[in-house]
Design an enzyme around this catalytic site. Structure first.
Site, PDB file in Angstrom:
ATOM      1  N   LYS A   1      -6.991 -17.444  13.860  1.00  0.00           N
ATOM      2  CA  LYS A   1      -6.356 -16.163  14.169  1.00  0.00           C
ATOM      3  C   LYS A   1      -5.253 -15.884  13.160  1.00  0.00           C
ATOM      4  O   LYS A   1      -4.397 -16.731  12.905  1.00  0.00           O
ATOM      5  CB  LYS A   1      -5.768 -16.201  15.582  1.00  0.00           C
ATOM      6  CG  LYS A   1      -5.058 -14.944  16.017  1.00  0.00           C
ATOM      7  CD  LYS A   1      -4.583 -15.124  17.446  1.00  0.00           C
ATOM      8  CE  LYS A   1      -3.785 -13.965  17.950  1.00  0.00           C
ATOM      9  NZ  LYS A   1      -3.310 -14.184  19.323  1.00  0.00           N
TER      10      LYS A   1
ATOM     11  N   SER B   1     -16.911  -4.647   5.312  1.00  0.00           N
ATOM     12  CA  SER B   1     -16.158  -5.889   5.380  1.00  0.00           C
ATOM     13  C   SER B   1     -14.652  -5.677   5.456  1.00  0.00           C
ATOM     14  O   SER B   1     -14.164  -4.559   5.508  1.00  0.00           O
ATOM     15  CB  SER B   1     -16.462  -6.800   4.191  1.00  0.00           C
ATOM     16  OG  SER B   1     -15.922  -6.239   3.021  1.00  0.00           O
TER      17      SER B   1
ATOM     18  N   TYR C   1     -17.168  -8.887   8.393  1.00  0.00           N
ATOM     19  CA  TYR C   1     -17.129 -10.190   7.739  1.00  0.00           C
ATOM     20  C   TYR C   1     -16.073 -10.170   6.642  1.00  0.00           C
ATOM     21  O   TYR C   1     -15.656  -9.117   6.179  1.00  0.00           O
ATOM     22  CB  TYR C   1     -18.501 -10.573   7.164  1.00  0.00           C
ATOM     23  CG  TYR C   1     -18.973  -9.622   6.096  1.00  0.00           C
ATOM     24  CD1 TYR C   1     -18.720  -9.881   4.751  1.00  0.00           C
ATOM     25  CD2 TYR C   1     -19.658  -8.460   6.420  1.00  0.00           C
ATOM     26  CE1 TYR C   1     -19.126  -8.993   3.758  1.00  0.00           C
ATOM     27  CE2 TYR C   1     -20.068  -7.582   5.444  1.00  0.00           C
ATOM     28  CZ  TYR C   1     -19.808  -7.847   4.121  1.00  0.00           C
ATOM     29  OH  TYR C   1     -20.210  -6.967   3.147  1.00  0.00           O
TER      30      TYR C   1
END
Length: 116
Positions: free
Chosen positions: A9, A25, A58
């Protein structure tokens, strides 16, 4: 039994760029990626604290030390430059392993996106 748990995180970084004319992305400063134990191509969930948007994409590796957090493609429509986002990735693991697993959580400076 396998369960999905928080693996990494990056807590509260500011969006520095939004590039609609890109395939897709999120570009993340490589220093932040390393500190959070994330890699290029990894699937991430993004939460925008300013507008409540939640989406996934991603990672693309960004310039080391740049503080870059750039949403690309369609995701660029979900944020504004300056928004504060949380970036999270998850991993599948055995239930017993998950009990003792410790995720990599980092808290960069929200204004500079640099590690403190």
């Amino acid at each position: 039994m396998m369960i999905e748990v928080l693996k990494s995180k990056i807590h509260c970084v500011s969006v520095t760029q939004a590039n609609l004319n890109y395939v897709g992305s999120i570009t993340i400063d490589e220093d932040l990626m390393d500190a959070a134990n994330m890699i290029a191509g990894e699937k991430v969930h993004i939460v925008d604290n300013n507008n409540g948007e939640r989406f996934e994409t991603y990672i693309i590796k960004g310039e080391r030390g740049s503080g870059c957090i750039c949403l690309n493609g369609a995701a660029a429509r979900k944020v504004q430059i300056g928004d504060v986002v949380i970036i999270m990735s998850y991993a599948m693991m055995d239930f017993e392993e998950a009990k003792s697993f410790k995720p990599s959580v980092i808290f960069p400076d929200t204004h500079t996106n640099k590690l403190v």
